[in-house]
Design an enzyme around this catalytic site. Structure first.
Site, PDB file in Angstrom:
ATOM      1  N   HIS A   1       0.823  -1.227   0.000  1.00  0.00           N
ATOM      2  CA  HIS A   1       0.000   0.000   0.000  1.00  0.00           C
ATOM      3  C   HIS A   1       0.850   1.266   0.000  1.00  0.00           C
ATOM      4  O   HIS A   1       0.330   2.346  -0.250  1.00  0.00           O
ATOM      5  CB  HIS A   1      -0.928  -0.001   1.224  1.00  0.00           C
ATOM      6  CG  HIS A   1      -2.027  -1.012   1.115  1.00  0.00           C
ATOM      7  ND1 HIS A   1      -3.315  -0.677   0.760  1.00  0.00           N
ATOM      8  CD2 HIS A   1      -2.025  -2.352   1.262  1.00  0.00           C
ATOM      9  CE1 HIS A   1      -4.059  -1.769   0.716  1.00  0.00           C
ATOM     10  NE2 HIS A   1      -3.304  -2.803   1.023  1.00  0.00           N
TER      11      HIS A   1
ATOM     12  N   ASP B   1       3.500   9.330  -0.767  1.00  0.00           N
ATOM     13  CA  ASP B   1       2.301   8.595  -0.377  1.00  0.00           C
ATOM     14  C   ASP B   1       2.038   7.519  -1.414  1.00  0.00           C
ATOM     15  O   ASP B   1       2.097   7.796  -2.616  1.00  0.00           O
ATOM     16  CB  ASP B   1       1.100   9.565  -0.336  1.00  0.00           C
ATOM     17  CG  ASP B   1       0.136   9.246   0.782  1.00  0.00           C
ATOM     18  OD1 ASP B   1       0.044   8.063   1.156  1.00  0.00           O
ATOM     19  OD2 ASP B   1      -0.517  10.176   1.280  1.00  0.00           O
TER      20      ASP B   1
HETATM   21  P1  ADQ Z   1      -3.012   6.006   4.825  1.00  0.00           P
HETATM   22  O1  ADQ Z   1      -1.617   6.475   5.032  1.00  0.00           O
HETATM   23  O2  ADQ Z   1      -3.831   5.824   6.047  1.00  0.00           O
HETATM   24  O3  ADQ Z   1      -3.070   4.650   3.972  1.00  0.00           O
HETATM   25  P2  ADQ Z   1      -4.932   7.498   3.007  1.00  0.00           P
HETATM   26  O4  ADQ Z   1      -4.999   6.701   1.762  1.00  0.00           O
HETATM   27  O5  ADQ Z   1      -4.894   8.960   2.743  1.00  0.00           O
HETATM   28  O6  ADQ Z   1      -3.660   7.161   3.876  1.00  0.00           O
HETATM   29  O7  ADQ Z   1      -6.184   7.265   3.973  1.00  0.00           O
HETATM   30  C1  ADQ Z   1      -6.786   6.061   4.187  1.00  0.00           C
HETATM   31  C2  ADQ Z   1      -8.212   6.261   4.765  1.00  0.00           C
HETATM   32  O8  ADQ Z   1      -8.182   6.850   6.058  1.00  0.00           O
HETATM   33  C3  ADQ Z   1      -9.087   7.152   3.888  1.00  0.00           C
HETATM   34  O9  ADQ Z   1     -10.291   6.474   3.619  1.00  0.00           O
HETATM   35  C4  ADQ Z   1      -9.327   8.392   4.735  1.00  0.00           C
HETATM   36  O10 ADQ Z   1     -10.621   8.980   4.575  1.00  0.00           O
HETATM   37  C5  ADQ Z   1      -9.164   7.880   6.145  1.00  0.00           C
HETATM   38  N1  ADQ Z   1      -8.682   8.991   6.994  1.00  0.00           N
HETATM   39  C6  ADQ Z   1      -7.530   9.669   6.871  1.00  0.00           C
HETATM   40  N2  ADQ Z   1      -7.453  10.637   7.799  1.00  0.00           N
HETATM   41  C7  ADQ Z   1      -8.583  10.560   8.536  1.00  0.00           C
HETATM   42  C8  ADQ Z   1      -9.117  11.298   9.643  1.00  0.00           C
HETATM   43  N3  ADQ Z   1      -8.455  12.327  10.144  1.00  0.00           N
HETATM   44  N4  ADQ Z   1     -10.323  10.938  10.148  1.00  0.00           N
HETATM   45  C9  ADQ Z   1     -11.005   9.902   9.599  1.00  0.00           C
HETATM   46  N5  ADQ Z   1     -10.569   9.178   8.549  1.00  0.00           N
HETATM   47  C10 ADQ Z   1      -9.384   9.503   8.026  1.00  0.00           C
HETATM   48  C11 ADQ Z   1      -2.141   3.783   3.317  1.00  0.00           C
HETATM   49  C12 ADQ Z   1      -1.121   4.449   2.392  1.00  0.00           C
HETATM   50  C13 ADQ Z   1      -1.821   5.287   1.334  1.00  0.00           C
HETATM   51  C14 ADQ Z   1      -2.816   4.416   0.562  1.00  0.00           C
HETATM   52  C15 ADQ Z   1      -3.722   3.656   1.511  1.00  0.00           C
HETATM   53  C16 ADQ Z   1      -4.591   2.644   0.774  1.00  0.00           C
HETATM   54  O11 ADQ Z   1      -0.229   5.252   3.153  1.00  0.00           O
HETATM   55  O12 ADQ Z   1      -0.894   5.853   0.440  1.00  0.00           O
HETATM   56  O13 ADQ Z   1      -3.613   5.249  -0.269  1.00  0.00           O
HETATM   57  O14 ADQ Z   1      -2.957   2.932   2.476  1.00  0.00           O
HETATM   58  O15 ADQ Z   1      -3.812   1.798  -0.022  1.00  0.00           O
END
Ligand code: ADQ
Length: 481
Positions: free
Chosen positions: A158, A385
């Site tokens: 991921h 990311d």
């Molecule tokens: P993350 O680093 O967690 O994931 P991201 O893809 O932006 O990053 O977010 C994942 C989920 O968490 C999203 O559905 C988002 O809405 C939710 N989220 C983020 N901040 C939040 C908050 N403050 N409150 C509630 N919900 C929140 C990792 C990788 C990413 C990759 C994902 C999926 O780092 O690059 O996109 O996995 O593969």
């Protein structure tokens, strides 16, 4: 149809897979429901050795078994907090300056992978397909293979995969790559990540790499997901394996519908009232140094400094709940961010105006989507990311008649698909502040055009396409028993 076994560090609870939890849980659960099978991993609990060894705990939900185990404090410290989050996470995000390497943590990482694999073996049937997720579980297939498991095993990363020179800062880098070669299929978020892995195999492991299909050239245009084959066939360490690019997506129409349904709820009305007609820039992240939060605040400060006409006219809402707060570098970023927000607010606040509202709490998913819909700019500027689903969710949540503009870092995987975004380099504060100004002043026609370009990309490659492409490729790769 073969059963599916999903393995991830954390397992969503049965309730999370139904409600408004992250799209990924819902997407993976959908595949499990169709095929029947098992979702296996850590429960999130730190427990005594006796309780850990008694696992897994099984919860049945229709055709899906949720199988979870607890971790002991030592395992948690070495495997999760240590090698996964203080070594792999920073290095894979090109922050080797923040990484530390401890031999005993690495040994713990491998030990927990072997222990988890041993726990899963009893639940595996001969024709099951096994799909392992993310950096916590790099040695998992190798551990299963040494238990005699001959099933097809795929792995999806991921987060970014670093270039060979950066990866080499982790002393046992070769063992890690060798472990990855025990999978039958490796999935990456972007072509760059896949290429970095191929480079390591070709240059450092002296393996062979065959790239099939036309590679998408990086550049201004979007990579047209689903239309370009990006398959690699590799031979290394005595094994043949396949690689592919699978850009994770969202279900855009469901988000659009929910964001619209929540539009008239009290929290949205309260926010609108508190803005008193000011424009709104929204940012939502887990609090993590890879997300570029400090750089983002500083670019917003530049907007207020160089374009005084925006002072008092625009508010930045940053939602960033702390994560991994027991890892030292996360405490540092939190303090730095609070300091920057305080400093900038001290400089530009008025009696009735606070430029940055920094909220460190978790919000319900649909609430977030409705806040996205209210805002004129989605400000998503990670330093690195894997994909960044917030960028995709922001686009999906917009009102098609009056859409906001996405300002997106070129270092988010999503930048390869969202050609309608204003792309920025998060290291260029002036460039970012210009992009903010451009977004805030963009005419409706251009906003609509950009929104439609982005929505088309989201629909073409939604979460279901990501999941189904990975699983059908895994089912068809030639497989060494
Ligand atoms: P993350 O680093 O967690 O994931 P991201 O893809 O932006 O990053 O977010 C994942 C989920 O968490 C999203 O559905 C988002 O809405 C939710 N989220 C983020 N901040 C939040 C908050 N403050 N409150 C509630 N919900 C929140 C990792 C990788 C990413 C990759 C994902 C999926 O780092 O690059 O996109 O996995 O593969």
């Amino acid at each position: 149809m073969a059963r599916l076994i999903v393995v991830s560090n954390r397992v969503a609870t049965p309730t999370e897979t139904k409600g408004s939890a992250g799209g990924l849980a819902v997407g993976v659960f959908g595949a499990l429901k169709d095929a029947g099978g098992v979702w296996f991993g850590w429960s999130g609990d730190v427990v005594s050795e006796t309780v850990a060894n008694a696992g897994p705990t099984l919860d049945q939900e229709g055709p899906v078994t949720f199988a979870t185990v607890g971790l002991t404090k030592k395992d948690y410290d070495q495997y999760y907090r240590g090698f996964s989050n203080a070594t792999l996470w920073p290095v894979f995000h090109y922050r080797n300056d923040l990484a530390r390497y401890e031999r005993d943590e690495y040994a713990g990482y491998r030990r927990v992978n072997a222990w988890l694999a041993h726990k899963l073996v009893k639940l595996i049937e001969p024709d099951d397909i096994i799909w392992v997720h993310d950096y916590h579980l790099i040695p998992f297939a190798e551990a299963l293979r040494s238990e005699g498991v001959r099933n097809r095993i795929g792995f999806f990363l991921h987060i970014p995969f670093p270039s060979p020179q950066v990866l080499q800062t982790i002393p046992p880098h070769e063992e890690l790559v060798k472990s990855l070669c025990c999978y039958d299929l490796l999935g990456f978020q972007t072509r760059n990540d896949q290429q970095a892995f191929h480079d390591y195999i070709a240059r450092e492991a002296h393996g062979t790499v065959r790239e099939l299909g036309e590679a998408t050239k990086p550049g201004k245009g979007a990579e047209t997901a689903g239309e370009v084959e990006e398959e690699g066939v590799l031979e290394a360490y005595g094994r043949t394996l396949h690689t592919g690019v699978y850009r994770i997506g969202v279900f855009p129409d469901e988000i659009a519908e929910q964001a619209a349904r929540y539009e008239s709820r009290q929290h949205v009305l309260d926010l609108k009232q508190s803005l008193e007609g000011r424009k709104l820039i929204m940012s939502v992240d887990r609090l993590d140094y890879s997300k570029g939060l400090v750089e983002r605040f500083q670019a917003f400060e530049q907007l207020l400094e160089h374009s005084p006409e925006w002072r008092g006219k625009v508010t930045l809402v940053q939602i960033a709940p702390p994560t991994r707060s027991d890892v030292a570098s996360y405490k540092v970023i939190r303090e730095e961010l609070e300091r920057e927000a305080g400093r900038i607010n001290g400089r530009y606040s008025g009696l009735d105006y606070t430029p940055i509202r920094y909220l460190s709490q978790q919000y319900d998913r649909w609430k977030l989507m409705s806040l996205f819909r209210e805002s004129q700019v989605g400000y998503v500027t990670p330093l690195h990311d894997g994909m960044n689903l917030v960028a995709k969710e922001y686009v999906a949540a917009q009102n098609p008649e009056d859409p906001g503009v996405l300002v997106l870092s070129i270092f988010a995987g999503a930048a390869a698909e969202l050609a309608g975004a204003l792309l920025v380099n998060p290291h260029d504060a002036t460039g970012m502040s210009e992009a903010l100004e451009h977004a805030l002043s963009m005419p409706l026609e251009e906003r609509k055009e950009r929104y439609h370009t982005n929505m088309e990309a989201l629909r073409r490659n939604d979460l279901g396409v990501w999941r189904d492409r990975f699983l059908s490729d895994l089912a068809r790769v030639p497989h060494q028993r």
